[in-house]
Design a protein around this motif. Structure first.
Motif, PDB file in Angstrom:
ATOM      1  N   TYR A  51       7.252   3.577   3.161  1.00 46.72           N
ATOM      2  CA  TYR A  51       6.171   2.923   4.238  1.00 46.72           C
ATOM      3  C   TYR A  51       7.371   2.760   5.204  1.00 46.72           C
ATOM      4  O   TYR A  51       8.207   1.923   5.128  1.00 46.72           O
ATOM      5  N   GLU A  60      -5.604   6.033   8.414  1.00 41.60           N
ATOM      6  CA  GLU A  60      -5.483   5.918   7.146  1.00 41.60           C
ATOM      7  C   GLU A  60      -4.032   5.730   6.559  1.00 41.60           C
ATOM      8  O   GLU A  60      -3.875   5.000   5.545  1.00 41.60           O
ATOM      9  N   TRP A  64      -0.480   0.603   7.756  1.00 37.61           N
ATOM     10  CA  TRP A  64      -0.499  -0.543   7.240  1.00 37.61           C
ATOM     11  C   TRP A  64       0.266  -1.718   8.320  1.00 37.61           C
ATOM     12  O   TRP A  64       0.937  -1.160   9.234  1.00 37.61           O
ATOM     13  N   GLU A  93      -6.617  -4.204   1.728  1.00 38.42           N
ATOM     14  CA  GLU A  93      -5.690  -3.853   1.010  1.00 38.42           C
ATOM     15  C   GLU A  93      -4.349  -3.054   1.819  1.00 38.42           C
ATOM     16  O   GLU A  93      -3.480  -2.632   1.257  1.00 38.42           O
ATOM     17  N   ARG A  94      -4.640  -2.916   3.018  1.00 41.58           N
ATOM     18  CA  ARG A  94      -3.360  -2.268   4.069  1.00 41.58           C
ATOM     19  C   ARG A  94      -2.812  -3.478   4.809  1.00 41.58           C
ATOM     20  O   ARG A  94      -2.223  -3.037   5.997  1.00 41.58           O
ATOM     21  N   VAL A 149      -8.536  -2.232   9.740  1.00 44.72           N
ATOM     22  CA  VAL A 149      -7.828  -2.156   8.803  1.00 44.72           C
ATOM     23  C   VAL A 149      -8.193  -2.835   7.489  1.00 44.72           C
ATOM     24  O   VAL A 149      -8.524  -4.229   7.494  1.00 44.72           O
ATOM     25  N   GLU A 155       3.407   3.325  -4.649  1.00 45.09           N
ATOM     26  CA  GLU A 155       2.411   2.653  -3.990  1.00 45.09           C
ATOM     27  C   GLU A 155       2.750   1.454  -3.716  1.00 45.09           C
ATOM     28  O   GLU A 155       3.764   0.722  -4.452  1.00 45.09           O
ATOM     29  N   ASP A 170       2.665   5.375   6.314  1.00 44.33           N
ATOM     30  CA  ASP A 170       2.921   5.820   4.896  1.00 44.33           C
ATOM     31  C   ASP A 170       3.030   7.173   4.744  1.00 44.33           C
ATOM     32  O   ASP A 170       2.098   8.017   5.319  1.00 44.33           O
ATOM     33  N   GLY A 215       2.328  -0.401  -0.455  1.00 45.63           N
ATOM     34  CA  GLY A 215       2.858  -0.932   0.971  1.00 45.63           C
ATOM     35  C   GLY A 215       4.409  -1.285   1.075  1.00 45.63           C
ATOM     36  O   GLY A 215       5.175  -0.990   0.173  1.00 45.63           O
TER      37      GLY A 215
END
Ligand code: SER
Length: 483
Positions: A195, A122, A125, A148-149, A145, A185, A177, A187
């Motif tokens: 990140y 989780e 990314w 959204e990632r 995956v 937030e 992350d 990515g």
């Protein structure tokens, strides 16, 4: 997980998947375009270009790398090391995107008991090149995956080359992350401090030509085969897995910081400026040791200049932290102790590393105090005159008489809120070079003592046969030394 363990697991993972383990090449390769090896793929370039046939189709290595372009960032960010280890897996016309992605994923997220790094999926990314739908769907459909990632990014971020003509291709990067405490937030596209990029998978399939920027060069055409070149930043994975704040606090560099606190009396974690100095020492001490062991000596240009600059930055940082005695020997010994398990040459060749590093420290310490006084005096004068530029003459004297590399003067000036008349400095340097040349010429023609050759010339002429023969027999009449 200790850094040596992270390296070992990487190599084991890929050896199990049929890769040949290749030892790291030296940091110095015979390529005039390259100051230092700066990526794991560098020793394999002729294989990618099809100029040589590789003895294997799958390889894995942990390559020593040096990048000094961002030297000013060292210690200020979480992730800038001048020396780092790039763990990589390579396919020369064998597997391509799907295997590269799934091999990386299984190592990162595989359980620690099974030889993986045990990272929570989780937290990861992925990015892909703009129109690389194939890589995108491997991440989403094969690996799982969520959309959204996965982010699509342009040439600057997701198309990789060495920065010079050679192999290149679209790439897919994996980011970790660190959580909301470290940034916004959104990515990697939103925040590369929160990140952190840990692994770059390059789908090496084209050849590029000359160009300027990262996203401005012509693609000349496809390579003979489709290849894979990946690079995982060992130091970055180490800092994340060890739960520390940055790459300077891992098991390999933290002991240098500890030694610096002991030798200087300063406290790590007390002020930002001091923390940067501690981290500069830790980072540079290791890079300097690795360069010396690979044969670099301090000098005034090229590789030697980089080494000199690193060593002198260490000396100055230690002074600013309060050291009143030499510290280099101790720093080098800590680097040896932490790094030798992976690089035994640091232990076997330690006396050379120590001699070179300490020699540079001794030379610089002799002039650092007087040079710094001259610098401070000049800064005061400039400021009292309401100006903000330090003269080229001062920068030249600091260089010529006190051994301050110009970059050090530039840094010190910027800390004092000034700039430097670099043009003036460079023109004085050019004048000095010209004087040295004229002087050497004069000595060659006017002052050399030629009498020693007379006796030899008196024995009769020496015939030069090189125009018609490649091998000739001859008698050596004398060997003259010290002329
Ligand atoms: N060559 C790529 C890089 O240096 C991947 O290894 O990022």
């Amino acid at each position: 997980m200790q850094t040596h363990e992270i390296r070992r697991r990487f190599l084991d993972h890929f050896v199990k998947a049929g890769h040949t383990e290749v030892p790291s090449a030296s940091l110095i390769l015979a390529d005039p375009n390259l100051l230092f090896v700066n990526a794991g793929m560098v020793p394999f370039v002729p294989y990618f270009l099809g100029q040589q046939t590789p003895p294997y189709t799958r390889a894995t290595s942990v390559q020593k790398c040096v990048r000094t372009l961002d030297i000013e960032e060292v210690g200020k960010t979480t992730r800038h090391n001048t020396f780092f280890q790039m763990a990589g897996n390579f396919s020369f016309g064998d597997y391509f995107k799907e295997e590269a992605i799934t091999f990386a994923w299984s190592l990162l997220t595989g359980s620690v008991e099974d030889g993986g790094y045990g990272i929570d999926p989780e937290k990861l990314w992925a990015t892909v090149y703009l129109d690389d739908d194939e890589a995108y769907s491997i991440w989403r459909d094969k690996v799982g995956v969520p959309d959204e990632r996965i982010q699509r990014r342009g040439m600057k971020d997701n198309y990789w080359s060495m920065g010079i003509p050679g192999p290149c291709g679209p790439c897919s990067e994996i980011f970790y992350d660190r959580g909301p405490a470290y940034g916004v937030e959104g990515g990697p596209e939103a925040d590369e401090d929160r990140y952190i990029e840990i692994w770059n998978l390059v789908f090496m399939q084209n050849e590029r030509g000359e160009g300027g920027a990262k996203d401005d060069y012509p693609i000349l055409g496809p390579l003979p085969k489709k290849n894979i070149d990946t690079g995982m930043g060992v130091e970055r994975v180490a800092f994340l897995l060890q739960g520390v704040e940055n790459v300077y606090e891992t098991d390999l560099l933290r002991p240098v910081i500890e030694k610096a606190t002991e030798l200087t009396g300063a406290v790590y974690g007390a002020t930002h400026d001091d923390d940067v100095r501690f981290r500069v020492i830790a980072d540079h001490a290791r890079t300097a040791a690795m360069l010396i062991v690979d044969g670099v000596n301090p000098g005034n240009d090229g590789r030697g200049y980089v080494l000199r600059r690193l060593l002198r930055r260490i000396v100055r940082s230690a002074r600013l932290l309060g050291a009143d005695k030499p510290t280099m020997r101790e720093f080098m010994a800590v680097v040896r102790d932490t790094m030798a398990p992976s690089y035994p040459e640091l232990a076997t060749d330690f006396s050379r590393v120590e001699t070179v590093a300490v020699g540079e420290e001794t030379a610089f310490l002799k002039t650092l105090g007087t040079g710094s006084k001259l610098f401070e005096g000049a800064v005061e004068t400039v400021k009292s005159q309401g100006r903000n530029v330090l003269g080229g003459t001062e920068a030249f004297t600091l260089h010529d008489t006190y051994g301050f590399p110009i970059d050090l003067t530039l840094e010190m000036a910027s800390e004092a809120g000034l700039t430097v008349d670099e043009e003036g400095f460079r023109s004085l340097m050019a004048e000095q070079r010209q004087r040295a040349k004229d002087d050497a010429r004069a000595r060659k023609h006017a002052h050399a003592d030629l009498t020693v050759y007379k006796e030899l010339l008196d024995r009769g002429p020496t015939e030069f046969t090189g125009f018609s023969e490649l091998v000739s027999e001859a008698h050596v009449l004398a060997v003259i030394t010290g002329r």
